[in-house]
Scaffold this active site. Sequence first.
Site, PDB file in Angstrom:
ATOM      1  N   ASP A 137       0.822  -1.216   0.000  1.00 63.74           N
ATOM      2  CA  ASP A 137       0.000   0.000   0.000  1.00 63.74           C
ATOM      3  C   ASP A 137       0.857   1.269   0.000  1.00 63.74           C
ATOM      4  OD1 ASP A 137       0.657  -0.886   2.622  1.00 63.74           O
ATOM      5  OD2 ASP A 137      -0.834   0.433   3.516  1.00 63.74           O
ATOM      6  N   HIS A 183       7.507  -0.555  12.924  1.00 64.14           N
ATOM      7  CA  HIS A 183       6.468  -1.271  12.176  1.00 64.14           C
ATOM      8  C   HIS A 183       6.865  -2.743  12.085  1.00 64.14           C
ATOM      9  CE1 HIS A 183       3.025  -1.490   9.650  1.00 64.14           C
ATOM     10  NE2 HIS A 183       3.646  -1.518   8.483  1.00 64.14           N
TER      11      HIS A 183
END
Length: 298
Positions: free
Chosen positions: A51, A127
């Site tokens: 994404d 992340h």
Amino acid sequence: MHGRHPSAQVAQYDDTYCLIDCGEGTQSRLRAAGIRPFKINLILISHLHGDHVFGLPGLLSSFSHLQRTEELTVYGPVGIKGLLDEIRKYTELKINYPFQVIENDPKGLQPMWSKGNLEIFTFPLNHRIKCNGYLLKEKIPLFRLRKEIVESMKLAPALIHLLQTGQNIIVNGKMIENRELTYGEELPLSYAYCSDTQYDKRIIPWIKNVSVLYHETTFRNELLETAVITGHSTAGDAGRIANEVGASCLLTGHYSSRYKDVVDIIREAGEHFPHVLESIEGKKYNLRLLGRHSGGES
Ligand SMILES: [Zn+2]
Ligand SMILES: [Zn+2]
């Protein structure tokens, strides 16, 4: 998806057009926003989740087809070179313009790029995979113009530049003092991009007092556990970070596709920090105005 697209933003400062992340569909979104793609001279990729990067090969390929000649540099995390090399090998993607890819694996706030009055730093986010945040910052703060007077005088850009850097000017042989045409010096404008990341206090000193903080708010507070497991943030996390950083404005984003609207996300972030905005796709934001708490947009 509730009409929302993957991540891509353009930050413009003078003649620098910086594309930050390049999710699928970025090319058509650029067209819709009226941004000429050749103007983009820097691409900053945060991480290699689709994404944020699936639009990049297509964009690089289109630049070749459209016979781009301008130089382009892509910055990203370790692995981006290999990813692009493999795509170029297997898809015969040709890049006919001056092009380079630079990988960064920052351990703290690391200077990365500089031109004119703009400097860009990178720093690690927290992340699931390696992910880099970016801080775009003015080197020298500019003086804020008394716009109406300055516009009515129809000054040449060189004279406006002198005013913005705090100097007096001479018009028709007469010296005009800087304070007559400006409100004085502002804080240096800065913009931090923090997506994708879970709540991480380490970033606070790196982006202290940032003018505008873009921090992801993938989930509402009730999904805190999911946020931690997936390496994302809740609205409350982003609000707390904005407050702890001393940002002037928080721009939320990267909303989970489960949310039809983001009213509750804005409200939950607002419980920790007063100046919270929704990121609206295709909209242009004047960071200088947002950085003054005025909530102004253009
Ligand atoms: Zn991700
Ligand atoms: Zn993402």
